[in-house]
Structure formats: C-alpha cells, structure tokens
Design a protein around this motif. Structure first.
Motif, short mmCIF file in Angstrom:
data_model
loop_
_atom_site.label_atom_id
_atom_site.label_comp_id
_atom_site.label_asym_id
_atom_site.label_seq_id
_atom_site.Cartn_x
_atom_site.Cartn_y
_atom_site.Cartn_z
N ILE A 293 0.79 -1.25 0.04
CA ILE A 293 0.10 -0.13 -0.10
C ILE A 293 0.85 1.33 -0.04
CG2 ILE A 293 -1.69 1.35 1.32
CD1 ILE A 293 -2.76 -1.37 2.31
N TYR A 294 1.94 1.13 0.84
CA TYR A 294 2.64 2.46 0.90
C TYR A 294 3.27 2.58 -0.54
CZ TYR A 294 6.46 5.53 2.41
OH TYR A 294 7.44 6.48 2.45
N LYS A 295 4.12 1.45 -0.99
CA LYS A 295 4.73 1.69 -2.18
C LYS A 295 3.73 2.39 -3.50
CE LYS A 295 8.01 -2.07 -2.52
NZ LYS A 295 7.93 -3.58 -2.65
N LYS A 296 2.61 1.81 -3.42
CA LYS A 296 1.47 2.29 -4.26
C LYS A 296 1.32 4.11 -4.06
CE LYS A 296 -0.90 -1.96 -5.71
NZ LYS A 296 -1.78 -2.84 -4.86
N LYS A 297 1.12 4.13 -2.68
CA LYS A 297 0.96 5.51 -2.20
C LYS A 297 2.16 6.34 -2.84
CE LYS A 297 0.88 7.62 1.77
NZ LYS A 297 0.95 7.55 3.22
N ALA B 22 4.29 6.21 -5.30
CA ALA B 22 4.19 5.94 -6.51
C ALA B 22 3.09 6.85 -7.33
CB ALA B 22 4.09 4.51 -7.27
N ALA B 23 2.06 7.02 -6.51
CA ALA B 23 0.87 7.61 -7.12
C ALA B 23 1.10 9.23 -6.59
CB ALA B 23 -0.37 7.20 -6.60
N GLN B 24 2.08 9.54 -5.68
CA GLN B 24 2.28 10.85 -5.51
C GLN B 24 3.00 11.67 -6.40
OE1 GLN B 24 3.36 10.58 -1.55
NE2 GLN B 24 1.59 11.03 -0.66
N PRO B 25 2.62 12.93 -7.04
CA PRO B 25 3.55 13.64 -7.66
C PRO B 25 5.07 13.78 -6.85
CG PRO B 25 1.92 14.99 -7.13
CD PRO B 25 1.58 13.79 -6.48
N GLN C 278 7.28 15.98 -6.03
CA GLN C 278 7.49 17.10 -5.17
C GLN C 278 6.56 16.95 -4.00
OE1 GLN C 278 5.84 20.74 -6.88
NE2 GLN C 278 6.66 21.94 -4.92
N GLU C 279 5.33 16.15 -3.94
CA GLU C 279 4.65 15.95 -2.72
C GLU C 279 5.40 15.16 -1.81
OE1 GLU C 279 0.59 15.30 -2.79
OE2 GLU C 279 0.33 16.74 -4.35
N VAL C 280 6.03 13.98 -2.66
CA VAL C 280 6.65 13.01 -1.80
C VAL C 280 7.96 13.82 -1.16
CG1 VAL C 280 8.30 10.90 -1.99
CG2 VAL C 280 6.28 11.33 -3.49
N THR C 281 8.82 14.58 -1.65
CA THR C 281 9.63 15.31 -0.93
C THR C 281 9.11 15.94 0.29
OG1 THR C 281 10.60 15.45 -3.09
CG2 THR C 281 11.89 16.62 -1.43
N GLU C 282 8.07 16.78 -0.13
CA GLU C 282 7.44 17.38 1.06
C GLU C 282 7.38 16.48 2.42
OE1 GLU C 282 4.37 20.02 -0.07
OE2 GLU C 282 5.63 21.33 -1.11
N GLN C 283 6.56 15.41 1.97
CA GLN C 283 6.00 14.61 2.92
C GLN C 283 7.10 13.84 3.73
OE1 GLN C 283 3.24 11.57 1.74
NE2 GLN C 283 3.39 10.67 3.96
#
Lengths: 390, 390
Positions: free
Chosen positions: A300-304, A306-309, A311-316
């Motif tokens: 689930i985490y991998k898909k989440k 992968a689905a995020q742009p 930029q957002e991943v870095t921010e999170q």
C-alpha cells in the motif's frame, strides 16, 4: 447538658478537622473551552501557547482534536498527557512497589492503574477526556475489543485514534500491538526500559513505511553491563525513576513533535544512562516480514508513494524522516530495500550502541514468548551468523 | 432535646463528610528503617535495590546518608527526590500556570512552592527528611543564611551538604549559587531550560576543577530557532513539560551517578529537543576567572593533585571525569590551561551545538543582570571578537 456540651465540643473538633483535611483545596478548576495565550497566573495554557507565538508550533490548539491510546499505564505511560483525549489500557493494580515515581500515591494502592491514572490526571486537568479499559489486551476477546477501540475511538466516534503508544513491559503485549497496528495500518510508538534500568529507547512505527516489530528483532540500547547479573530467577527487574523520566520525556516529546508537526521526529532514539549516549537511527520494513499485514502495508505504501507527484513525496518525507542533524554526527543508518534483500538475515547493519533485544522467531506468524531473551548475550555478529543458518 | 438531636444529626453529617473527604486515603505508610531488596508488592524499594544485585550500584542504601540542597522548586527542581535528605529553597507561590506538569496540583494554588513540594513528597515517601526555606537567596540576609545552611545542613548538623542543585530560572540566582559554592568549595550542579522550551542542559561544577559560572559565559544548547521571536516584552517564556521532564531526568540521573558512584558522570550534557541531539563536553576553570574564590579553589585543587601519589590521582579522576564514550563520538572538549592562557578571551573552543548564554560581564566581581541576554543573537565568533576588545 453535659451531653450537649460534649457534642458541641465534638462538633467544633470535627469542623476543624474537616477544614484541615480540605486544606487549601477548593473545587477543581472549571473546564476551559478555548486555549488562551493570555499571560496571567491563572491560565494553565499560557506557557504552552507561547510556543505558538515563538513560531515553534504553528497550531498548539490542534492538540485538543487528537486522540491517543496508551497501552500500559506504568512508569512511562503515565506521563504528561494533559491536553489530549486519552484511551488507557492496563490490567494491573497499583502496588506500593510502584511508588518510586511521582505519579501514583500511597492511598491509591489496590486501585486499578487505569482508574488511579484517570483520577490523578482529571484532578490536574479536567479538560482531558478519558476512556479506560482495565484488561489485558493479549487475550482473544480483549484483543478484538482493543482493535475495535483503536479503529473507532477518536473524538469523532467511528474514526481511528491518531496514535497508539506502547508503554508495556513484555514482549507478548508489544507483539499484540504490532499485530493490531499492522492490520489496521495504525501508526504507533513503542517505548521500553531495560531490565537493568540503565538504558531505554523509543521507536516510531509507520506500518509499511518503517520496520515493524516482526521485521527484525526489536532494537535496544547496548548497556555494556554484564548480562549474567540479569538472569537470576524470581527476582524483580530494577527500576530507576530517572531513566523512566527521561524515556517518558523523549517519548511524549516525540508524540508532540509528530502530532503538532515541529522539529525532527525520531524513528528510533536510544538512551544509555551509564554513558549519557543517545543513538538515533531509522530502519525500512523487511519485504520478507513474517507478518502478512506488514507486507500488505508495504505494498500500500509503495503504491501511495508511486501515485504521488514527485514534489509532494519530498515534502512529505521532510516532515518525519530523521535527517542528519546539523552537528556533524552521523548515526542514522538508513537501509535500502536492495541492501535488505541482499542481506542473508533480517538483522540490518546497526549503528554502534544499538543491538537486538531478542533472537528471531522461527518463521512463525506469532512468535512465542519463551523463545525470547531480555537482552541477548550474543554479539551482533554471532546473531547474524545464526540467522544466515536459519 | 431538639437542639441535642440537631447536634447529633450534624455530627453524623460531619463524620460522613470527613470520611468522604478522606476517600480511600488511609494513613501514610510508616517510615521504613532499612531498605530491603525483598521482592514483595508492598516494598517500595525492591526495584531500586535490584540495581545493587545487578552490580550496577554497589551500595544503594548509602543514598540515605546524603543531603542535597535544591534551589528553585519549579519544573526541574521537583523531580524524583524521594530517598535523600532535602533542603528546599524557593520564594515563589504555586499558580495555576504551574499546572502543566504533574507535580503541583490545582488545590495547592496559593501555597508556597517549598511547602507544596514538601507536602506532596512527604505523602509519597515519608522517609525523606525536609528543611524548607521560603525566601529569595539573592538578598543579603538570605544569602548569608543560605551559605550557613549549605555549610551546616547535612544529616550530621555542622557538616556541609553533599550537593547543591540549581534549578532556578534566572541569571542572578545562578550567580549567587556560584559565588556561595566557590567560597565554600561546594560541588554543585546547574540545570536550565531555554526561553523557547525546546532545549536545555545540565552542568556539574567542582570548584577549582571544572569551569565555574564566572570562568566563561554560561553554555547553552544552540536551538536553531529565530531568536527574534523570543525578544518581545511582557510575554511569558514558553514551557514544555516534556523538555523539563527530560532535563530533570538527566539532572537527577547525574546526581545519582555522582553520589552513588556508577556510570560516567557528565560535566555538561545538552538537550536539543528539535533535533534529538545531546552534546556533551567538559571545561577546565579559567585561571583569570573574575571570582577570586574560584581562583583560590584552583590553587587548592592544584596542590591537592600535586600532593597525591600518581596512582591515586588516576583512580580519583576515573570516578568523575567524562571519558570518551565507547561509541566513537568525540564531543568532549577539554581545554588545557596553556590553551586557555593563549586564548585572548574567556570563551573556549566549543563543540558544535553548544553556545554561550550571556555576554561576558565587564571585569566586575558580581556581574549585574541587565547586562545579560537570555540567548545571544551574536555568533561565537562575534562574541570572541568582542571579548578580545575588552
């Protein structure tokens, strides 16, 4: 008349006794609807709201929307929870042997720990809402009820709690929490103090994102103490209120940083009281984890991610990943999935000062408690060699 | 007869009220003459005595021979003192704003802090002996009385206390303790939490052997927070019970390690809550210290070291000197006297993460409070440049 005088005298005595008994005690303060930053001696929130003015915490009032479940109301669990909605789970009673801390008082001996904790905390802060469960979460019925309250016990009934804290003193209860949180995808923090009372640790577990309790043997702080002295039977563990105070302090600090989004939240922070050494690290989950729900959460985490742009991943990630601190100390040991896959056993390369608490269970879903030892006498190398042979 | 019945009725009511008021509270437990390691639920000392069995602490019972004086009964000072003879000094009253910790309770609002602390601690542990002083130690008369109690207030009247703890929140009180301890050669520990509540420190000061508060500007942990947010007037300092809990925990742990001779006693241990960073260091006294009694103590210490056979010196130093820990972290910065003499100002080369709390006083014996700032906005380099120009 003599009887009347005797009664009048006794009445005066009783009235005086009652006044003494009540001492300065007035009624408990009324509940406070909105947290105010007003600087008056009568405002219990002024010192906290100052953090907002200083720009450290953006929105301290938000604390009153969070629900935290605490399993284990002992030396660590009872600390500082004065602004949050609280679910307490414990099956133990208060004993005089628990009096080496400031929380339980002698007159509470014999009460359930959850009841004693609620009484004390409610008296200090009537703004906290409580839900107490006086049972052992590891039995089948209780475990189901525990799962239900974690999933539905938030301020808004039907929503999950914001965080589960493990403040228990045994492996079985920790594994029960781990199993529940993997199934529910519930974020939790673990805490522990060693049998010899001179080391402890806290750990943040985000199912699918950081290693769970079944991914690898639980990590503890190396204490450099002769372990043989711990092994005698029929004797109780040592307990130092100072060690518990430090561990409780760093645990609840981590909770506040996580919930209120300030500072760097630690994935793992150890405390070696003998050397005043505080190692930190982070560990990714084990793709071969024996808990199927952990593996499911990893997908689930991998898909989440992968689905995020991008930029957002870095921010999170910036919000919670333990970055190198600014002081040139490099103790954080991030293990990549490739490195983990290449490794022949589930014990990653640990920073110095951190070791494993237990030997690994034999490929079973629910490892049994007898197979565990409190602090292994084996070196990390010996353990890794053993695991390669499994 | 009507009067008699009325009185009898009132008597019953009062007796019931008193019983309710007392609730489950029985009499406080009796004092315990000898600490026992017996493992029973009714023995409040079993968990501590286990440390002895494990070989961590050789003689835990010895704690009952020590006298500790605590100046400042606030968030830090009130912790864990349940086995020692205690002298408490504070001039403040309990306010509702002090309720964000677990120690003072709402019904104690208005009481002096020393009285409230004694009541609470005596209830938890009747084995502690108290001597409380509800005054400000910085006024002339009180300072003399404070000096007298430090010199004579031990269990055996006429002997000095074993340790003085500074848990105050202002520079003036710290300098008063520093002045007294330098004159008496009294070992003390200092503790502090920053105005923004996200960093703190503890420090061990052995007059003549380690730097005193007048040797160099007091050291604090760099917080990496915009200092401008701290400078507004008329607003109170922030306060986090978690930060206070950690600082109190490491302070009292250091006290136990020092008094009971186990582990490594830290000369300086900082806590940066934002990054979970805990720098340690040690600093020798400044031969040009502005406090003449500090210089006198340095001479006494030098003679003492010179008079000891080489072997004994090594043994003694091992007891308290903060050695490099086993983890490959090198943050301890020992400054030699030659290095200090060669330096143009009294600020030594500090490890990263530690900075000075105040600018240096202008060559006066007793620096005045107005000249100090809580956390300097100036960099260490700017400060050192300034001091070179003094």
């Amino acid at each position: 008349m003599a009887e009347l005088r005797r009664l009048q005298q006794r009445l005066r005595e009783l009235e005086e006794e009652l006044a003494r008994e009540r001492g300065g005690r007035g009624a408990p303060r009324p509940r406070i609807e909105a947290m105010s930053a007003e600087v008056t001696d009568s405002n219990p929130y002024s010192r906290l709201m100052a953090l907002k003015r200083m720009g450290i915490v953006q929105d301290y009032e938000k604390i009153r929307t969070f629900t935290v479940a605490v399993v284990g109301v002992g030396g660590v669990g009872i600390f500082f929870f004065y602004l949050i909605i609280l679910l307490l789970f414990d099956y133990d009673k208060v004993e005089l042997a628990n009096m080496n801390r400031l929380f339980f008082q002698p007159h509470q001996a014999g009460l359930s720990k959850v009841q004693a904790a609620e009484d004390t905390l409610r008296n200090i802060n009537p703004d906290v809402q409580f839900e107490v469960h006086n049972y052992n979460i590891t039995t089948l019925d209780n475990f189901e009820h525990f799962m239900d309250r974690i999933s539905n016990g938030a301020l808004e009934e039907g929503k999950p709690v914001d965080l589960v804290l493990s403040c228990v003193d045994n492996f079985e209860a920790r594994m029960a929490i781990n199993t529940a949180c993997n199934e529910l995808g519930q974020i939790w923090m673990e805490s522990g103090v060693s049998e010899n009372a001179v080391s402890g640790h806290i750990q943040l577990i985000i199912p699918g994102e950081s290693a769970c309790f079944a991914c690898a043997p639980p990590l503890v702080v190396a204490a450099n103490i002769d372990e043989k002295t711990l092994k005698r039977e029929g004797v109780c563990a040592a307990s130092l209120p100072t060690t518990m105070g430090v561990v409780a302090g760093i645990l609840v600090q981590n909770v506040l940083k996580y919930l209120l989004n300030f500072g760097t939240v630690s994935y793992y922070l150890g405390y070696n009281a003998m050397q005043d050494f505080f190692p930190t690290m982070a560990m990714k989950p084990n793709p071969q984890c024996s808990d199927q729900n952990c593996r499911k959460q990893q997908e689930i985490y991998k898909k989440k991610v992968a689905a995020q742009p991008k930029q957002e991943v870095t921010e999170q990630e910036e919000e919670i990943v333990h970055e190198d601190n600014d002081w040139g100390i490099e103790l954080v040991s991030e293990i990549s999935e490739d490195e983990l896959k290449a490794a022949s056993g589930p014990v990653p390369d640990l920073p110095e000062g951190i070791t494993v608490a237990y030997t690994i269970p034999n490929k079973e879903e629910n490892p049994v408690a007898e197979e565990t030892v409190a602090e292994s006498e084996e070196s990390l190398e010996e353990l890794m060699a053993k695991m390669r042979n499994l």
